[in-house]
Design a protein around this motif. Structure first.
Motif, mmCIF file in Angstrom:
data_model
loop_
_atom_site.group_PDB
_atom_site.id
_atom_site.type_symbol
_atom_site.label_atom_id
_atom_site.label_comp_id
_atom_site.label_asym_id
_atom_site.label_seq_id
_atom_site.Cartn_x
_atom_site.Cartn_y
_atom_site.Cartn_z
ATOM 1 N N LYS A 49 0.825 -1.203 0.000
ATOM 2 C CA LYS A 49 0.000 0.000 0.000
ATOM 3 C C LYS A 49 0.856 1.248 0.000
ATOM 4 O O LYS A 49 2.013 1.228 0.422
ATOM 5 C CB LYS A 49 -0.953 0.020 1.193
ATOM 6 N N ARG A 50 0.239 2.330 -0.518
ATOM 7 C CA ARG A 50 0.788 3.676 -0.429
ATOM 8 C C ARG A 50 -0.309 4.546 0.149
ATOM 9 O O ARG A 50 -1.460 4.443 -0.264
ATOM 10 C CB ARG A 50 1.179 4.221 -1.802
ATOM 11 N N GLN A 51 0.027 5.384 1.098
ATOM 12 C CA GLN A 51 -0.992 6.230 1.701
ATOM 13 C C GLN A 51 -0.401 7.563 2.121
ATOM 14 O O GLN A 51 0.804 7.690 2.242
ATOM 15 C CB GLN A 51 -1.645 5.531 2.890
ATOM 16 N N GLY A 52 -1.284 8.531 2.327
ATOM 17 C CA GLY A 52 -0.854 9.859 2.704
ATOM 18 C C GLY A 52 -0.513 10.684 1.488
ATOM 19 O O GLY A 52 -0.692 10.269 0.347
ATOM 20 N N GLU A 57 3.738 11.051 3.107
ATOM 21 C CA GLU A 57 3.388 9.844 2.363
ATOM 22 C C GLU A 57 4.246 8.666 2.811
ATOM 23 O O GLU A 57 5.455 8.790 2.987
ATOM 24 C CB GLU A 57 3.581 10.074 0.864
ATOM 25 N N THR A 58 3.591 7.520 3.009
ATOM 26 C CA THR A 58 4.282 6.303 3.410
ATOM 27 C C THR A 58 3.911 5.176 2.465
ATOM 28 O O THR A 58 2.902 5.231 1.768
ATOM 29 C CB THR A 58 3.904 5.883 4.842
ATOM 30 N N PHE A 59 4.759 4.147 2.442
ATOM 31 C CA PHE A 59 4.471 2.948 1.671
ATOM 32 C C PHE A 59 4.895 1.738 2.484
ATOM 33 O O PHE A 59 5.824 1.804 3.283
ATOM 34 C CB PHE A 59 5.163 2.974 0.300
ATOM 35 N N THR A 60 4.165 0.638 2.291
ATOM 36 C CA THR A 60 4.428 -0.584 3.042
ATOM 37 C C THR A 60 4.897 -1.660 2.081
ATOM 38 O O THR A 60 4.288 -1.882 1.037
ATOM 39 C CB THR A 60 3.160 -1.049 3.772
ATOM 40 N N THR A 73 6.929 -0.489 7.035
ATOM 41 C CA THR A 73 6.385 0.754 6.508
ATOM 42 C C THR A 73 7.474 1.812 6.520
ATOM 43 O O THR A 73 8.139 2.021 7.532
ATOM 44 C CB THR A 73 5.187 1.222 7.358
ATOM 45 N N ALA A 95 -5.981 -0.758 -4.530
ATOM 46 C CA ALA A 95 -5.060 0.231 -3.969
ATOM 47 C C ALA A 95 -4.304 -0.340 -2.780
ATOM 48 O O ALA A 95 -3.182 0.061 -2.496
ATOM 49 C CB ALA A 95 -5.819 1.476 -3.544
ATOM 50 N N LYS A 96 -4.928 -1.290 -2.080
ATOM 51 C CA LYS A 96 -4.291 -1.915 -0.921
ATOM 52 C C LYS A 96 -4.393 -3.431 -1.080
ATOM 53 O O LYS A 96 -5.478 -3.963 -1.277
ATOM 54 C CB LYS A 96 -5.002 -1.478 0.364
ATOM 55 N N ASN A 98 -4.213 -6.128 0.924
ATOM 56 C CA ASN A 98 -4.267 -6.817 2.205
ATOM 57 C C ASN A 98 -4.565 -8.304 2.059
ATOM 58 O O ASN A 98 -4.286 -9.080 2.971
ATOM 59 C CB ASN A 98 -5.316 -6.166 3.111
#
Length: 115
Positions: A49-52, A57-60, A73, A95-96, A98
């Motif tokens: 995932k990418r968020q923010g 902004e962070t990515f896991t 992350t 987008a994610k 999981n």
């Protein structure tokens, strides 16, 4: 007050950010401090995932190590991230990702985009 925070965050942005998306297999070169020494360690896995946005902004990234799933992350604009290298481009419709957590082996693969 809000303008002050925005100006501080704008200073911390990296000029050139590597282009990658969810589903890509990447190598993240991260700086690690051990005592007074500093070294670079590579973490290779699938971007889950990418968020923010902006400087937050962070990515896991997820990989399996000795049969155990490991997720890490990373802040995208962190000075501890030396570079991000795309190994393989993935084709996903989410987008994610999981759902990869419950899968093992070939079922945990992501289709590759051939360009």
């Amino acid at each position: 007050m809000n303008d002050i925070i925005k100006s501080i965050e704008a200073e911390q942005l990296k000029e050139n950010v590597d282009q990658f998306n969810v589903g890509d297999t990447v190598k993240v070169y991260g700086k690690i401090k051990e005592g007074n020494r500093e070294r670079i360690q590579v973490f290779e896995g699938i971007v889950v995932k990418r968020q923010g946005g902006s400087s937050r902004e962070t990515f896991t990234v997820r990989k399996t190590s000795n049969g155990i799933g490991v997720e890490k992350t990373w802040p995208l604009h962190s000075p501890n991230v030396e570079k991000i290298e795309v190994v393989r481009r993935g084709k996903v419709r989410r987008a994610k990702l999981n759902y990869l957590k419950g899968r093992v082996g070939k079922r945990a693969k992501v289709k590759e985009v051939i360009r």
